[in-house]
Design an enzyme around this catalytic site. Sequence first.
Site, PDB file in Angstrom:
ATOM      1  N   SER A 124     -52.162   6.024  30.010  1.00  0.00           N
ATOM      2  CA  SER A 124     -51.414   6.722  31.051  1.00  0.00           C
ATOM      3  C   SER A 124     -51.579   6.004  32.398  1.00  0.00           C
ATOM      4  O   SER A 124     -51.146   4.862  32.530  1.00  0.00           O
ATOM      5  CB  SER A 124     -51.863   8.184  31.102  1.00  0.00           C
ATOM      6  N   GLU A 139     -38.491  10.714  39.246  1.00  0.00           N
ATOM      7  CA  GLU A 139     -37.949  11.425  38.089  1.00  0.00           C
ATOM      8  C   GLU A 139     -36.471  11.738  38.314  1.00  0.00           C
ATOM      9  O   GLU A 139     -35.887  12.529  37.605  1.00  0.00           O
ATOM     10  CB  GLU A 139     -38.700  12.744  37.828  1.00  0.00           C
ATOM     11  N   HIS A 165     -45.856   7.756  28.719  1.00  0.00           N
ATOM     12  CA  HIS A 165     -45.298   9.060  28.306  1.00  0.00           C
ATOM     13  C   HIS A 165     -43.768   8.905  28.203  1.00  0.00           C
ATOM     14  O   HIS A 165     -43.016   9.760  28.653  1.00  0.00           O
ATOM     15  CB  HIS A 165     -45.633  10.154  29.328  1.00  0.00           C
TER      16      HIS A 165
END
Lengths: 255, 255
Positions: A124, A139, A165
């Site tokens: 991550s 995002e 992810h």
Amino acid sequence: MTSRLLIIGGAAGPALLGRFVELAGGPGARIVVIATASSDPDAAEAEHLAAFDRHGARHVEALRLGDRVAANDPRVEPVLRAATGVFFTGGDQERITRIIGGTATDTLLQELVAAGTVVLAGTSAGAAMMSGTMIVEGEGPGVSRASVRTGPGLEFLPGVLIDQHFAERGRINRLLSAVALYPHELGLGIDEDTAILTDGDAFEVLGSGAVTVVDAGRATDIRTPEAGPITLAGCSLHVLPAGHAFHLTGREPRP
Amino acid sequence: MTSRLLIIGGAAGPALLGRFVELAGGPGARIVVIATASSDPDAAEAEHLAAFDRHGARHVEALRLGDRVAANDPRVEPVLRAATGVFFTGGDQERITRIIGGTATDTLLQELVAAGTVVLAGTSAGAAMMSGTMIVEGEGPGVSRASVRTGPGLEFLPGVLIDQHFAERGRINRLLSAVALYPHELGLGIDEDTAILTDGDAFEVLGSGAVTVVDAGRATDIRTPEAGPITLAGCSLHVLPAGHAFHLTGREPRP
């Protein structure tokens, strides 16, 4: 020896954690866990120490680097020089670059990884910081400047932009935005419980998901206006599950 | 005349709706709204009739095709033959193919669109049904068989797979899954308030978002296991905002 990096897209299952222990030397491995990215390092350290212990590593310890004073402390050096594997946990990748960037720890890790005496793994945030340029956040819908914010990583693997992810959080738009802005960089989107293991100028895919490579190197038309959608024509894309390999400078899958 | 299709990714703003009226003849346009996809056709018809009226079309009417008997009713023919523009609203694309597929309405629309006497527009479900193969559903993470379910569309635009609400709903994985399964088809992902306007063998992008083209035609390695991630190596991808054009059989952006 060539440098080995195990770069994990988050949520690593037993197979990947076990592979890390094996790469670090199996039962004789000396593993150091660095939870600098985490806002709760006690928990992150305990979780990973227990996991590596379960996978048979006899020497497992945490190296707490909570600020730059710690990362410049001379007592770090003997710990890292004795290690065969170093593992960076998840959290906030900017904590890693802000606390470790340019310190004695940074310099020493670069040396040990280049010499091949340490296998460096990260999941991550610990994966994101491996690249020359890392994706910090973003995002936004669509492919646009607003969809991504980047910053310099620790450059263990130059020439790539790593996102994690990847399928789980639907992050292809921000990776496409990033390679449109920086087509020099290969974009690597790594799913959860999935990793790349580098071997010199190539990597192999491990784990249960896939690695998505986006390559704007031969794009014929790229326009990145301040506002509104980006134009990106002629981008190459590869979705590679476990068992596939990719050649980084050749920018193509390897048979 | 060549057939003109205006294929909208959902949530069309005034500019796109106005462009449709203009393509259908401006003030002299005769527009027919078909809300078969909608579970609330009263509302969908009223909304679109009002919008086209606001954009200056003097003859606007709804054609209610709620079942196959209606779609085979001979009274449809004079309505469609008098039309210059036909607009399919959003909803469920399988309602369109189930109710209209193979009926007299279907046959007549194919003839009128091919002859260029009618401009055919559709938004959302009305866009999906335009293609030879349409994406019916699928939101699974990653690129896999489970991520997409397809079915035959009405084939106004063969050789493509159309997805809509593309950036807004993060649908690239299902489009990549679809072209990996059917590399003959070009995958077109159309954002909201964005459209393609076809002109023979090419299309132009209109609206505020972008059209993402995924082309597995020259993919070097495709593997689509029953379970688990798909392999798709060597896929081409283009993100094209308004002003760009794309050549369908040439499979490349046009200058």
